[in-house]
Write an enzyme that holds these catalytic residues in place. Structure first.
Site, PDB file in Angstrom:
ATOM      1  N   ASP A 176     -47.142 -37.956  93.531  1.00  0.00           N
ATOM      2  CA  ASP A 176     -47.710 -36.995  94.488  1.00  0.00           C
ATOM      3  C   ASP A 176     -46.927 -35.695  94.381  1.00  0.00           C
ATOM      4  OD1 ASP A 176     -49.127 -35.897  96.821  1.00  0.00           O
ATOM      5  OD2 ASP A 176     -49.716 -37.969  97.133  1.00  0.00           O
ATOM      6  N   HIS A 247     -52.438 -32.999  93.970  1.00  0.00           N
ATOM      7  CA  HIS A 247     -51.256 -33.797  94.345  1.00  0.00           C
ATOM      8  C   HIS A 247     -50.309 -33.956  93.167  1.00  0.00           C
ATOM      9  CE1 HIS A 247     -52.334 -34.837  98.460  1.00  0.00           C
ATOM     10  NE2 HIS A 247     -53.584 -35.018  98.058  1.00  0.00           N
ATOM     11  N   GLU A 314     -58.377 -34.306  97.299  1.00  0.00           N
ATOM     12  CA  GLU A 314     -57.740 -33.102  97.821  1.00  0.00           C
ATOM     13  C   GLU A 314     -57.178 -32.197  96.721  1.00  0.00           C
ATOM     14  OE1 GLU A 314     -56.254 -34.542 102.185  1.00  0.00           O
ATOM     15  OE2 GLU A 314     -54.984 -35.151 100.516  1.00  0.00           O
TER      16      GLU A 314
HETATM   17  C1  ACM Z   1     -56.137 -39.299 100.947  1.00  0.00           C
HETATM   18  O1  ACM Z   1     -55.845 -39.691 102.091  1.00  0.00           O
HETATM   19  N1  ACM Z   1     -55.900 -38.054 100.589  1.00  0.00           N
HETATM   20  C2  ACM Z   1     -56.749 -40.175  99.982  1.00  0.00           C
END
Ligand code: ACM
Length: 540
Positions: A176, A247, A314
């Site tokens: 991440d 991420h 995201e």
């Molecule tokens: C997530 O909670 N961004 C998968």
């Protein structure tokens, strides 16, 4: 000896026997038929340690636990027969047999969950027949070891906790913005640079507090092999997640050329030390693709699972909008926009994985701009993504944030530590239904299972992870395994009564769960800001 009705998750059918009990003693043998060796090993190691009994290999028939396979019991099914003369445990397959052994341990009572015997204990099993099988084939827990690293010992412990709850998929969120946790031999800076940060935001984004000390850690490839083998011994599949194209700030900090170098000085980036969604995403270049193919080559060598999770959630598009390189790629591929660029990125790895006999799974954003062929979806922004995916013939793992994000606070009270998200109580999780009513029975077959997700931004250590995860994971385990009535008709009072016994098991296992009466003084985090969301969760 435990009450017959205390087993969690609740079995399909329980019939009490003619009365009496079977007592495990020093002479009790384990008779292991073909294909039952793993469960025999587990019984000897774990139940043997708790009881102090040898549970030696034997041939029976008297004073024995006899293990066998019987395909008629179906995938992951089992039948447990306890009679005063002996115990017979049959599995539909080796996994079913193992789940049966978990039930057997519960019936021995809470002290069977310790690592060494207490003096004077007797190990009696009530005479009983249990016939059982799971509702779903994917009963998962997602652990985020990127935001806060969980050392290897903690992961092995969580695999044991999962096994005790008959959960069978560990979704391992390894990368991440805030950390890269897996050794990749050909790209050593991913862990040299990407696995640690010099400080960490303490509390949610708005908190003014910093933990002003380095945080980090990673798993070597041998650690990963050990984790995967330990899981396999417990019939748990480890599905690794390498999150792309968003991420990814930790990877970009390690290798700045992976980022959008024409719009941001990626050489100045460090591993992110606060929370949220970083705007620093991967550049859609051939170099990035080749780099990550190299990463995934090593990942495939380490993880035998059919599914490989590539994240896909995201991914802010701002840098791609401003990057001449990204725009040139959009033009070259004749794509409509940045959403399609993300799809192109995901589809590249979908094809790449399929060519190697694996299947891609990603967060439901992978549906945007065109669904990757053959991909499965983790439906997290509610049910909608999962419904759309199932209708398009894609497999779905249901994990809506409104229901089963265990980082979300479990009580509205002031004492909840670093409260974030919606209130999701033990009862709320117990009433979670993974299959939305909108789906036809044919479409619903694509819901291959469900998982609870544990994001660790505000969980700085194992005790905090335990607190958020338990007792709700026990309710989740029952939802994923048992055949329950519709959510409104579920008997939560009965579940809570069974939880009385289960809390004693969790105590014996050393789990720092949230007590029913609220956090203990040292479980609170007074003065540390969270981000609670008020009101009922929207039913997306
Ligand atoms: C997530 O909670 N961004 C998968």
């Amino acid at each position: 000896m435990s009450d017959l009705s205390d087993v969690i998750p609740q079995p399909r059918r329980t019939t009490s026997g003619a009365g009496g009990f079977f007592e495990l003693g020093p002479a009790t043998e384990v008779v292991a038929g073909d294909g039952t060796e793993r469960t025999a090993r587990w019984l000897r190691a774990e139940v043997g340690a708790a009881t102090g009994l040898p549970l030696a290999p034997g041939t029976g028939p008297g004073d024995a636990v006899t293990l066998s396979l019987d395909g008629a019991l179906g995938p992951e099914g089992y039948r447990l027969d306890v009679e005063p003369t002996g115990v017979r445990l049959a599995g539909g397959d080796p996994a079913g047999l193992f789940w049966g052994a978990q039930t057997l341990r519960q019936l021995l009572g809470p002290d069977a969950f310790r690592r060494a015997p207490l003096p004077g204990r007797r190990w009696r099993l009530p005479a009983i027949r249990i016939e059982d099988a799971p509702r779903f084939g994917w009963r998962g827990l997602m652990l985020d070891v990127a935001r806060h690293f969980m050392p290897k010992e903690g992961v092995l412990r969580y695999l044991d906790l999962m096994a005790a709850h008959k959960l069978n998929v560990l979704h391992f969120h390894l990368t991440d913005d805030q950390g890269w946790r897996i050794e990749i031999r050909r790209h050593p800076r991913l862990t040299e640079v990407g696995s640690w940060r010099s400080r960490t935001k303490f509390g949610h984004r708005a908190s003014p507090l910093w933990e002003d000390k380095p945080h980090g850690g990673h798993y070597t490839q041998d650690d990963i092999r050990e984790i995967v083998a330990y899981a396999a011994e417990r019939h748990i599949t480890v599905v690794p997640e390498i999150d792309v194209p968003g991420h990814s700030q930790a990877a970009i900090a390690a290798y700045p050329e992976l980022g959008n170098t024409d719009v941001v000085d990626t050489g100045a980036l460090s591993v992110w030390d606060t929370w949220g969604v970083s705007p620093n995403v991967l550049a859609p270049t051939d170099h990035t693709l080749r780099f990550y193919e190299g990463v995934f080559e090593e990942v495939l060598e380490l993880f035998p699972s059919e599914f490989i999770h590539i994240g896909g959630d995201e991914c802010p598009k701002e840098q791609w909008r401003r990057s001449a390189t990204a725009q040139a790629r959009i033009e070259e591929l004749a794509l409509a926009d940045e959403e399609e660029l993300q799809s192109w990125f995901i589809q590249h790895f979908d094809t790449w994985l399929a060519e190697r006999g694996r299947r891609l799974i990603g967060w439901d954003e992978i549906l945007e701009g065109g669904l990757a062929k053959g991909a499965a979806v983790s439906s997290w922004r509610g049910y909608a993504g999962g419904i759309a995916a199932a209708r398009a013939g894609h497999d779905v793992v249901m994990c809506p944030e409104q229901q089963v994000y265990l980082d979300h606070r479990q009580h509205a009270g002031e004492d909840e530590p670093v409260p974030i998200g919606f209130v999701r109580t033990l009862e709320d999780v117990y009433r979670f239904e993974p299959v939305p009513a909108e789906l036809t029975s044919h479409e619903a077959e694509h819901v291959i299972g469900t998982q609870a997700n544990v994001w660790t931004e505000v969980m700085e250590n194992q005790q905090r992870v335990d607190y958020q995860t338990f007792p709700r994971l026990a309710a989740f385990a029952e939802v994923s395994w048992s055949t329950l009535p519709a959510p409104g008709e579920r008997d939560f009072d009965a579940f809570e009564r069974r939880m009385a016994a289960h809390y004693r098991r969790l105590d014996a296992l050393g789990v720092a769960y949230r007590p029913p009466g609220g956090p203990l003084p040292w479980q609170r985090r007074p003065g540390v800001l969270g981000r609670p969301i008020d009101g009922p969760p929207p039913n997306k």
